[in-house]
Design an enzyme around this catalytic site. Structure first.
Site, short mmCIF file in Angstrom:
data_model
loop_
_atom_site.label_atom_id
_atom_site.label_comp_id
_atom_site.label_asym_id
_atom_site.label_seq_id
_atom_site.Cartn_x
_atom_site.Cartn_y
_atom_site.Cartn_z
N GLN A 1 0.70 -1.34 0.01
CA GLN A 1 0.03 0.10 -0.08
C GLN A 1 0.75 1.31 -0.04
OE1 GLN A 1 -2.37 -2.05 3.43
NE2 GLN A 1 -3.37 -0.08 3.00
N PHE B 1 -5.73 -4.30 3.26
CA PHE B 1 -6.49 -3.93 4.61
C PHE B 1 -5.64 -3.37 5.65
CE2 PHE B 1 -8.14 -8.15 2.76
CZ PHE B 1 -9.22 -7.58 2.05
N GLU C 1 0.81 -1.90 4.55
CA GLU C 1 1.18 -0.47 4.69
C GLU C 1 2.56 -0.46 5.32
OE1 GLU C 1 -1.30 2.07 6.99
OE2 GLU C 1 0.01 3.74 6.96
N ARG D 1 -5.36 7.06 17.38
CA ARG D 1 -6.58 6.97 16.62
C ARG D 1 -7.64 6.03 17.60
NH1 ARG D 1 -9.29 8.11 11.64
NH2 ARG D 1 -7.52 8.94 10.74
N ARG E 1 -7.42 -1.64 8.88
CA ARG E 1 -8.81 -1.07 8.28
C ARG E 1 -9.46 -0.34 9.70
NH1 ARG E 1 -12.98 -4.14 4.36
NH2 ARG E 1 -13.82 -2.17 3.42
N THR F 1 -3.74 11.24 10.79
CA THR F 1 -3.33 12.24 11.91
C THR F 1 -1.95 12.82 11.81
OG1 THR F 1 -2.79 10.32 13.25
CG2 THR F 1 -5.07 11.07 13.43
N ALA G 1 -5.87 5.12 5.86
CA ALA G 1 -6.65 6.17 6.44
C ALA G 1 -7.92 6.52 5.34
CB ALA G 1 -5.92 7.18 6.57
N GLU H 1 -12.70 2.65 5.59
CA GLU H 1 -12.72 2.03 6.87
C GLU H 1 -13.95 2.41 7.59
OE1 GLU H 1 -9.26 4.66 7.55
OE2 GLU H 1 -8.38 3.13 8.51
#
Lengths: 780, 494
Positions: A208, A239, A243, A321, A353, A452, A521, A723
């Protein structure tokens, strides 16, 4: 200018386009990394893994591996010319290959490259490793005793929660255990590295985050970023699990490629993938809430402890988060939320996710449920009473909620699904049914959209038009099945007013669009769509200037119509028009760039506007539980979800249905189970149970909120969808809880932990029956 | 003896004389044939991304079956037509099941999609009209999708029938394919040498199989390879000699005699399902929940017994029903009650070179009660945490006979002797059932593992007996979340 002119293009925005690769998926013609034609002399790589959760490496004898059939190279930490680290937050706590110590069972110690994948797998088993076992930190208790955090914790606070709790007329406290989740992308991790000239290398990787692959590979090789190109056309699911988790595989494949001068592929077996890579964080949530007799929340104090694993990875932003979403849709007048990112000797948990948000929200919804049971009310009533509203619209992180549509969504869904009547009918049913108990719950979602980490809220695109009018599109976003490529192509088709099949979607590559952000995100279409639109706008501006000058008309009289351009009184077919521009030496290529406006975040102060806007939704779920076995079925689900003005309603509904079922799996059958030695024993689909077809709700009504454009200026006023729908599945956990509560005549909050496996459901039923009996005893 | 295997890859004949005996069909497709549409998702037959369809002659027609290519060995293709996702579209036109998946947004990441398409294609061979939701769930239980939540795929499964999916090139070419496959068939034993002296045998007759196994007692017998396949892909075992039993038609025979059903050890779950379900509906439902369509199409009841797993589902079912087992070594046969076959964990009463030949399942006695309940974390396609099977005879309100067997509760599939004793001769009432439930704690000391804790296993084992009691004494009470009861819950909810 012959023929009939179309009134509308095929594949513009706000139309239900099919996934751009759908016809290839079904024919086996969509190529994933492992399907690409293999280069001559390709080497296959397998990782050698630690069998201990925590140990010192006394002696690592790899000679038997080297001597094995077909082996060309054995790679250890000592062979890494650059930096032996792939920490995404640059804490330098995540070696590619272990050096003197191993920190979890499954940690890679060495890599072996052989002629065939089978040879590499056989060879990897031949290592003779002498471990000196060290104490392994596995449980929350052990982690707290060891006292190590992987990253700085965060506190969000407003007012004086402690004082307000003491003053509150009613007060309760509790604890919740919330399990993690394996991504179970169907395509496991994979990287394929081609050595180039000098210091160059190209890595095709299921990721990703191509830029991070580039950065990590460059770091491992000790070469500048410009020597590394990272590329991905599509992933077989991600998902969040791709990342940062692809870094290891890409770095090792690139190291092997550069050491041997041969192409190298690293595709772990499913079990290795599940043992090595991080998952959704599990949490231990402690909560205390003060409220009034009606159920209005006055103060909240919560601590979210996460077992993060052996390194930080993304645990900082993930647990942040979590706190950002503890409030879900509810106003906490006085609040204190703290995170506790604990270090443990397990795999390093990562993005998944929702990125910690779902765990925050599950905790918040537990608090609502507790209040409802304490007061003998319907949890939905408590939810509605505590929604954000005028004068009560400041979040625990001091962002004002400006776009709140949760009350309207809840009201509409409640009416549409006949909630009140069904709830009453279910209670009647349960009275007459001793074994099977039904339950229902309606829960909302509010999810903050933006990274964020403010810097990540930027995107780039590259658009070319060729002389025949065909368009080449590239951007920094990646395609993992969500349909991002399709949506951005729709934006470009709309901008130029050409049919979508004139837009060639091309693989994401760090050589085309640099310094990309992770496709994460939920931001993919928001930021890449805007970047692509900006590229189109730049080209169109040049074309308009050209047309005005060439045909001597005012700029306002140049208009892009479907498949053609109106210039004054004449219409020119798009290919002729762009070719004329080419002949007049007009550049038909542009980059585009976008950064999300309005956002800022001061983590130390716990204040700011981390989110550009919020996405909303609500779900009502009905379940049936067998109180003799703990087995259950999800009988009916109704969803109303907000995607602003949908770019593509078909793809958005797909995200909602899929996200819901994935969230349902997380909270029900998906159980990660480590033994007392820290070995993950659920490391394949035979032992780790994601939902199957039969688990889908038989009645599954999904609607998009109509006429609800994003109040912010997002791409065609759409909203992010990746998400938020996952959290609609919290309604499943709450509905199971409602069904269980019936065994104690709804007097006790079941405090059902997750995942709510049949075992956990039955044990909760049994506990509740005992507690109810005790209560009876006291009363008597 | 024949030194080659012969099969059709779509329409193209293939003859292979040299190959690794444990090479999987998936690796063969992806590496040798360069057909990369079939995907590897788990390499253990659970996710279905590798689903392909095999067509085999059966009673003058072709029988099409979905199987997991990742755990099928190449040699098992002999005499079959192998159809992969690349073969469905003809002349540039997608097959109706493919078109429906595209039209209804049935793919997102697309990685599982080829497997789904193949399961749907096989479904259209078995079902003339669009099947109901429960059947779709069953057809697709062996295909995992992580993106879509299955809803659009289930919609595509139905809507494919609007596109006339059965009138395709395979239907048109069936006679020609049958002819080609019939021409490949013989009764010769296939014997092939592989790399490193490893050997592959595939006898065609029972006598040849028995003789061969007696001669090579060290050989690994493989029928559906739903277990042996994992030894190869996960444990990296490479048996020196592999004997494939799937060509032995006599071994796969299922016969109904006066008072019994004779099930050849090579009969697949799929082949046995309908008949067993007719006589023992609950047995049918448990077998339907073993693995998935793909697994049941190759996995055999004989294999499930022979490998002796304590969590295999067939043994408790058959033990409770009073089945006996016939073993054969060379030409010597012997029989024993099935429950006596399981000696200890991983240890069965089977001599080297001796094979399981068949199971004899008595038909239910008139008036007897047979209930079987499988408990697993996920309802479909999951390995059992606990399986309780109850075969009771209640006469005049008294328990006249009781055979109770459990899976997942001990090192072997085992009868609950003390619970049976607590029931026998006692009135079939709450008090008796409570005593029998308590006695289960003397019968079993289950383990804690990732499927369930010891405490849950015991509690649920006890409650399954209670469920059986409720079902027999208060038949109007809802006690199940499957079948008609589930449909009814949906009706009242919706």
């Amino acid at each position: 200018m012959a023929g009939i002119k179309a009134d509308v293009i095929r594949g513009g925005v706000q139309t239900p386009q099919r996934h751009d690769s759908g016809h290839k998926h079904v024919a086996g013609a969509a190529a994933y990394a492992d399907d690409l034609v293999e280069p001559q002399g390709l080497l296959h790589v397998c990782l050698g893994l630690s069998s201990h959760a925590h140990a010192r490496l006394k002696k690592v004898d790899l000679d038997p591996v080297r001597r094995a059939e077909g082996v060309h190279l054995v790679l250890t930490a000592a062979d890494i010319p650059g930096v032996n680290d792939i920490s995404p937050t640059h804490l330098h706590d995540e070696p590619i290959l272990a050096e003197d110590e191993v920190h979890y069972a499954g940690q890679p110690i060495f890599a072996v490259a052989a002629e065939t994948r089978e040879q590499a797998r056989f060879a990897a088993r031949l290592a003779a490793i002498d471990y000196e076992p060290l104490p392994a930190v596995l449980s929350y208790e052990e982690a707290r005793a060891a006292g190590k955090l992987v990253t700085e914790p965060m506190t969000l606070a407003r007012g004086d929660a402690k004082a307000a709790l003491e003053k509150a007329p009613r007060r309760l406290a509790g604890q919740m255990n919330l399990g993690g989740q394996e991504h179970f992308y169907l395509e496991s991790q994979i990287a394929l590295a081609y050595p180039g000239e000098d210091d160059e290398v190209t890595v095709i990787c299921s990721t990703q985050h191509p830029t991070e692959i580039q950065t990590m590979v460059a770091g491992a090789l000790g070469v500048p970023a410009n020597a590394v190109t990272s590329q991905v056309r599509r992933m077989g699911g991600a998902f969040g699990g791709k990342e940062t988790q692809g870094n290891l595989f890409a770095a090792v494949a690139a190291l092997v490629a550069k050491k041997t001068g041969r192409a190298a592929k690293l595709r772990p077996d499913r079990d290795d993938d599940m043992v090595i890579t991080g998952k959704r964080h599990d949490f231990l949530i402690d909560y205390e809430v003060g409220f009034d007799d009606e159920g209005r929340i006055l103060a909240v104090d919560m601590n979210y402890a996460a077992r993060c694993g052996w390194s930080a990875d993304l645990s900082g932003p993930v647990t942040d988060r979590t706190l950002f979403h503890a409030d879900n849709c509810y106003y906490f007048p006085e609040v204190r939320l703290t995170s506790e990112p604990l270090r443990t000797n397990t795999c390093s948990h990562t993005a998944f996710r929702g990125f910690g948000g779902p765990q925050g929200m599950v905790g918040g919804e537990r608090v609502i449920e507790e209040i409802a049971f304490a007061l003998g009310k319907d949890p939905l009533e408590i939810r509605k009473l505590n929604l954000y509203g005028p004068g009560r619209d400041i979040t625990p992180y001091h962002q004002q909620v400006e776009d709140n549509i949760a009350p309207e969504i809840i009201a509409k869904l409640e009416a549409d699904c006949d909630y009140a009547k069904r709830r009453e009918e279910i209670r009647q049913f349960n009275k007459a049914s001793p074994v099977i108990k039904r339950g229902i719950a309606l829960t909302p979602v509010k999810f903050g959209i933006s990274f964020t980490l403010t810097a990540y809220n930027q995107a780039g695109a590259l658009v070319h038009i060729y002389r025949d009018g065909s368009v080449h599109l590239n951007h920094g976003g990646t395609e993992m099945g969500q349909g991002l490529y399709t949506k951005v192509a729709q934006v470009v088709a709309e901008a130029f007013q050409v049919d979508i099949d004139k837009v060639k979607i091309t693989a994401t590559s760090t050589g085309k669009v640099p310094n990309t952000s992770a496709t994460a995100a939920s931001s993919g279409s928001d930021i890449n769509g805007m970047a692509a639109l900006n590229a189109c706008t730049a080209i169109k501006a040049r074309l308009v200037d050209f047309a005005a000058e060439n045909w001597e008309v005012p700029r306002e009289q140049v208009e892009f119509l479907p498949g053609r351009v109106r210039v004054g009184n004449q219409e020119v077919d798009f290919p002729d028009f762009v070719n004329a521009a080419y002949m007049a030496r007009v550049s038909l290529s542009s980059t585009g760039f976008y950064k999300t406006p309005k956002i800022h975040w001061d983590r130390a102060a716990g204040k700011g506007r981390p989110f550009y806007y919020y996405s909303y939704g609500a779900a009502a779920t009905e379940v049936a539980v067998d109180t003799l076995t703990g087995e259950y079925r999800v009988v009916r689900v109704d969803i109303l979800h907000d995607v602003g003005e949908s770019l593509n309603p078909a793809l958005d509904i797909g995200q909602i249905e899929g996200g819901f079922v994935q969230g349902m799996g997380w909270l029900t059958t998906e159980e990660l189970w480590w033994d007392d030695k820290g070995q993950l024993r659920t490391h394949a689909p035979s032992t780790y149970k994601i939902p199957a077809c039969g688990d889908r709700p038989r009645i599954f009504n999904v609607d998009l909120v109509q006429d609800s454009p994003n109040r912010e200026e997002t791409i065609f006023r759409s909203k992010a969808v990746g998400e938020p729908p996952l959290m609609l599945a919290i309604s499943v956990l709450q509905a199971l809880s409602d069904a269980i509560a019936s065994v104690a005549d709804y007097r006790l909050c079941p405090r059902l932990d997750a995942p709510a496996t049949p075992e956990r459901v039955l044990m909760t039923v049994e506990r509740l029956q005992r507690e109810a009996a005790e209560l009876e005893g006291k009363v008597a | 003896m024949r030194g080659e295997i012969r099969f059709l890859l779509d329409d193209a004949p293939r003859r292979l004389t040299q190959f690794d005996p444990t090479m999987t069909v998936l690796d063969y497709l992806r590496q040798t044939e360069q057909l990369t549409g079939t995907k590897e998702g788990c390499n253990e037959g659970d996710c279905g991304a590798c689903t392909v369809v095999l067509a085999k002659p059966e009673n003058g027609r072709l029988r099409y079956q979905a199987v997991n290519a990742c755990i099928q060995f190449l040699g098992t293709l002999d005499g079959c037509q192998l159809i992969t996702v690349e073969h469905l579209a003809k002349e540039g036109r997608l097959h109706p099941v493919q078109q429906a998946m595209v039209d209804l947004h049935g793919s997102q990441c697309g990685f599982c999609t080829p497997g789904f398409v193949m399961s749907l294609f096989a479904m259209t061979r078995d079902h003339e009209v669009a099947p109901d939701e429960a059947t779709i769930d069953d057809v697709l239980a062996g295909n995992l999708c992580r993106c879509t939540g299955y809803a659009p795929i289930a919609r595509a499964a139905k809507s494919a029938y609007d596109l006339n999916p059965r009138a395709d090139s395979f239907a048109a070419g069936e006679a020609a394919t049958l002819e080609k496959l019939e021409a490949l068939r013989d009764d010769e034993t296939i014997a092939l040498g592989g790399a490193g002296g490893r050997r592959f045998f595939a006898p065609a007759t029972l006598d040849d199989l028995a003789a061969l196994y007696e001669e090579h007692p060290e050989a690994t017998l493989s029928a559906g390879s739903t277990d042996v396949g994992l030894w190869v892909t996960k444990q990296m075992q490479r048996p020196a000699t592999l004997i494939y039993t799937g060509r032995v038609a006599e071994l796969a025979r299922i016969e109904e005699t006066a008072g019994a059903v004779e099930i050849g050890a090579g009969a697949t779950y799929s082949a046995a399902l309908a008949l067993l379900a007719r006589h023992y509906p609950d047995m049918g439902e448990v077998i339907r929940r073993i693995g998935s369509v793909q697994i049941r199409n190759t996995g055999t009841i004989g294999g499930n017994i022979a490998n002796g797993s304590p969590i295999g589902d067939s043994p408790p079912l058959l033990i409770a029903a009073g089945a006996s087992l016939q073993l054969r070594k060379g030409s010597v046969r012997r029989s024993l009650p099935l429950e006596d076959f399981f000696l200890d964990y991983g240890k069965q009463d089977r001599a080297p070179g001796e094979l399981v030949e068949r199971v004899t399942l008595p038909l239910p006695e008139a008036g007897s009660i047979f209930r079987a309940y499988k408990i697993s974390k996920r309802f479909d396609q999951d390995i059992t945490a606990a399986l309780g099977v109850f075969n009771l005879k209640i006469e005049g309100g008294v328990v006249a006979a009781a055979r109770i067997a459990y899976g997942g509760m001990a090192a072997t599939p085992k009868r609950a002797a003390r619970a049976e004793a607590a029931l026998l001769g006692q009135p079939w009432n709450e008090a008796t059932v409570a005593r029998a439930m308590a006695a289960l704690e003397d019968d079993f000391q289950p383990l804690t593992d990732w499927r369930a804790s010891a405490a849950y296993r015991m509690k649920v084992a006890q409650n399954l007996l209670r469920r059986c009691f409720i079902e027999t004494t208060a038949p109007d009470s809802a006690t199940r979340l499957a079948g008609a009861a589930l449909e009814e819950l949906g009706r009242v909810a919706g």
